[in-house]
Design an enzyme around this catalytic site. Structure first.
Site, PDB file in Angstrom:
ATOM      1  N   HIS A  82      30.331  47.553  39.427  1.00 42.87           N
ATOM      2  CA  HIS A  82      30.656  46.497  38.726  1.00 42.87           C
ATOM      3  C   HIS A  82      29.955  45.357  38.748  1.00 42.87           C
ATOM      4  O   HIS A  82      29.554  45.049  40.055  1.00 42.87           O
ATOM      5  CB  HIS A  82      32.378  46.156  38.771  1.00 42.87           C
ATOM      6  CG  HIS A  82      32.800  45.348  37.640  1.00 42.87           C
ATOM      7  ND1 HIS A  82      33.046  45.972  36.256  1.00 42.87           N
ATOM      8  CD2 HIS A  82      32.978  44.053  37.333  1.00 42.87           C
ATOM      9  CE1 HIS A  82      33.655  45.067  35.667  1.00 42.87           C
ATOM     10  NE2 HIS A  82      33.520  43.939  36.304  1.00 42.87           N
ATOM     11  N   ARG A 168      40.845  33.817  29.761  1.00 41.27           N
ATOM     12  CA  ARG A 168      39.874  33.148  30.444  1.00 41.27           C
ATOM     13  C   ARG A 168      38.624  32.783  29.657  1.00 41.27           C
ATOM     14  O   ARG A 168      37.898  31.679  29.676  1.00 41.27           O
ATOM     15  CB  ARG A 168      39.411  33.860  31.867  1.00 41.27           C
ATOM     16  CG  ARG A 168      40.733  33.672  32.756  1.00 41.27           C
ATOM     17  CD  ARG A 168      40.316  34.928  33.846  1.00 41.27           C
ATOM     18  NE  ARG A 168      39.177  34.556  34.611  1.00 41.27           N
ATOM     19  CZ  ARG A 168      38.431  35.591  35.120  1.00 41.27           C
ATOM     20  NH1 ARG A 168      38.648  36.830  34.835  1.00 41.27           N
ATOM     21  NH2 ARG A 168      37.086  35.115  35.651  1.00 41.27           N
ATOM     22  N   LYS A 187      40.865  46.060  38.081  1.00 37.61           N
ATOM     23  CA  LYS A 187      40.516  47.302  37.137  1.00 37.61           C
ATOM     24  C   LYS A 187      39.859  48.379  37.942  1.00 37.61           C
ATOM     25  O   LYS A 187      39.832  49.511  37.676  1.00 37.61           O
ATOM     26  CB  LYS A 187      39.887  46.897  35.896  1.00 37.61           C
ATOM     27  CG  LYS A 187      38.659  46.088  35.929  1.00 37.61           C
ATOM     28  CD  LYS A 187      38.110  45.849  34.542  1.00 37.61           C
ATOM     29  CE  LYS A 187      37.292  44.711  34.478  1.00 37.61           C
ATOM     30  NZ  LYS A 187      37.476  43.476  34.833  1.00 37.61           N
TER      31      LYS A 187
HETATM   32  N1  URA Z   1      33.351  40.929  35.234  1.00 38.36           N
HETATM   33  C1  URA Z   1      34.789  40.868  35.245  1.00 38.36           C
HETATM   34  O1  URA Z   1      35.215  41.866  35.120  1.00 38.36           O
HETATM   35  N2  URA Z   1      35.615  39.820  35.574  1.00 38.36           N
HETATM   36  C2  URA Z   1      35.345  38.594  35.797  1.00 38.36           C
HETATM   37  O2  URA Z   1      36.018  37.720  36.087  1.00 38.36           O
HETATM   38  C3  URA Z   1      34.043  38.405  35.741  1.00 38.36           C
HETATM   39  C4  URA Z   1      33.174  39.734  35.423  1.00 38.36           C
END
Ligand code: URA
Length: 434
Positions: A82, A168, A187
């Site tokens: 990620h 957000r 996640k």
């Molecule tokens: N990627 C995400 O999943 N969440 C964030 O807050 C920033 C980048």
């Protein structure tokens, strides 16, 4: 407990307890706490920050807002990566098929565009028919069949992040280390992985501009992963200029396909190679990083990774012909060249402004219900260290509406700094944390 009192508590700089955080997350998912209250809380967190204990409590509350998958019956090692957001950052579209082609299971839950940063889900949804909203059962079936699937947060998996992430995006509360850590890790820890590679960006196009802050975020996320019994490694990587040459949903998809065909831009290919090698190491498909890099080269060279991409698209109901015919992807009717105003060398690029320009064209959202224009974006022609002549093309804007193209052109022009001395381009990979 009352939401308004807890918002006031955070607003006034006090710490929230794990029970209070759980109450707020649950209340928001059930609808008892309204968007406007969660927005106020998010802004209070953005301004006041959170302690490590609060960040862990927020991650756990968000993680347990939905199902935590167990995929150990499908494969012993399950690995994902990620990134915390950047401009032109399309690595997932290359890495996922490469690593799956090496036989490692890749259950990937990604996000949409966030503020000035693009999102993997929106890029994938440029493909006609492509579904990122698979149910839990469909996700499992796709993983079993193809070895990889890319979906978004759902009402079943990480529902709290699904709702809070979207909020957000439109309330200027993205660049907050605790909110990013909780969003990413809730996640990622829900998707049934055994190992995680984190690509933590730093620079003018990243949410965190300072290397120390990025390292701190990486350490927090590694700590959360370790606490939950997962392997994790983080690379701190450069975001002082867009990654690759394409910014915008279907344009980035084309660049990812080109990379899978062995024709990708050097910087982008190099980062995909490093991140894939880390994933292959965590997935026990390579015993050293060097072996992982060679595997990457082999899987790209043989076409196996491209074939895996085709399988992914077909398995998620997309039109896989887009791989061979880019005309089937959404495009934009108009182009405008942005020309340098002076002669010299590109010394810096305010990359957040390039991301904002792409968003203004329609590649991102300004409201919760904004529709995405998949075909628009910016082709980056000149990169840091490159020589430009007065009037030479530094970027090309792909657009639909000329008013937004005017604004985008202005942003791109102001983002580029051209000086007479050549500065070396920034190093792509700054450090590795384990
Ligand atoms: N990627 C995400 O999943 N969440 C964030 O807050 C920033 C980048």
């Amino acid at each position: 407990m009352r939401a308004v009192d807890l918002i006031a508590k955070k607003r006034d700089g006090q710490s929230l307890t794990a029970d209070e955080i759980d109450f707020l997350v649950r209340g928001y998912i059930s609808g008892d706490i309204a968007d406007y209250q969660m927005s106020a809380l998010l802004m209070a967190i953005y301004l006041r920050g959170m302690s490590s204990a609060e960040t862990v409590a927020l991650t756990e509350a968000m993680l347990h807002s939905g199902t935590v998958l167990d995929l150990s019956d499908l494969a012993p090692r399950r690995v994902d990566k990620h990134s915390n957001g950047g401009v032109g950052d399309k690595t997932s579209l290359v890495i996922a098929p490469v690593v799956a082609a090496a036989g490692v299971l890749v259950p990937m839950i990604s996000g949409r565009a966030l503020a000035h940063s693009g999102g993997t889900l929106d890029k994938l949804e440029s493909i006609p028919g492509f579904r990122t909203d698979l149910s839990l059962q469909e996700f499992r079936r796709a993983l079993d069949r193809v070895g990889v699937a890319l979906i978004g947060q759902t009402v079943e998996i990480a529902p709290a992040d699904k709702k809070i992430y979207a909020l957000r995006d439109v309330t200027a509360t993205v660049p907050s280390p605790p909110l990013m850590a909780a969003s990413i890790m809730s996640k990622k820890m829900a998707e049934g992985i055994s190992g995680l590679v984190l690509d933590v960006k730093v620079g003018s196009g990243a949410f965190l501009k300072d290397e120390e802050q990025s390292r701190a975020l990486a350490k927090t996320m590694i700590g959360i992963a370790r606490g939950l019994g997962k392997d994790a490694v983080a690379l701190i990587t450069d975001m002082n200029q867009p990654l690759g040459r394409a910014v915008g949903n279907s344009m980035e998809l084309v660049e990812a396909f080109e990379t899978l065909k062995g024709r990708g831009p050097d910087d982008f290919n190099q980062l995909c190679r490093e991140l894939s090698a880390e994933m292959l190491l965590l997935g026990d498909a390579a015993s050293t990083l060097e072996e992982g890099r060679s595997q990457y080269d082999r899987l790209i060279g043989s076409g196996a990774a491209l074939e895996k991409m085709r399988e992914i698209i077909e398995s998620q109901a997309g039109d896989a012909r887009v791989i061979d015919d880019y005309e089937l992807l959404p495009g934009s009717p108009s182009r405008r060249e942005v020309r340098a105003g002076s002669t010299g060398f590109v010394s810096s690029i305010d990359t957040e402004q390039i991301g904002r320009a792409s968003m203004l064209l329609g590649a991102g959202r300004v409201r919760l219900d904004s529709a995405i224009d998949y075909g628009v974006g910016i082709a980056v022609n000149a990169r840091i260290g490159e020589e430009v002549g007065s009037g030479s093309v530094i970027a090309t804007i792909h657009f639909n509406e000329s008013q937004s193209a005017d604004e985008a052109e202005d942003l791109v022009l102001r983002a580029y700094k051209i000086e007479s001395e050549r500065k070396p381009p920034p190093a792509l990979i700054k450090s590795r944390l384990t």
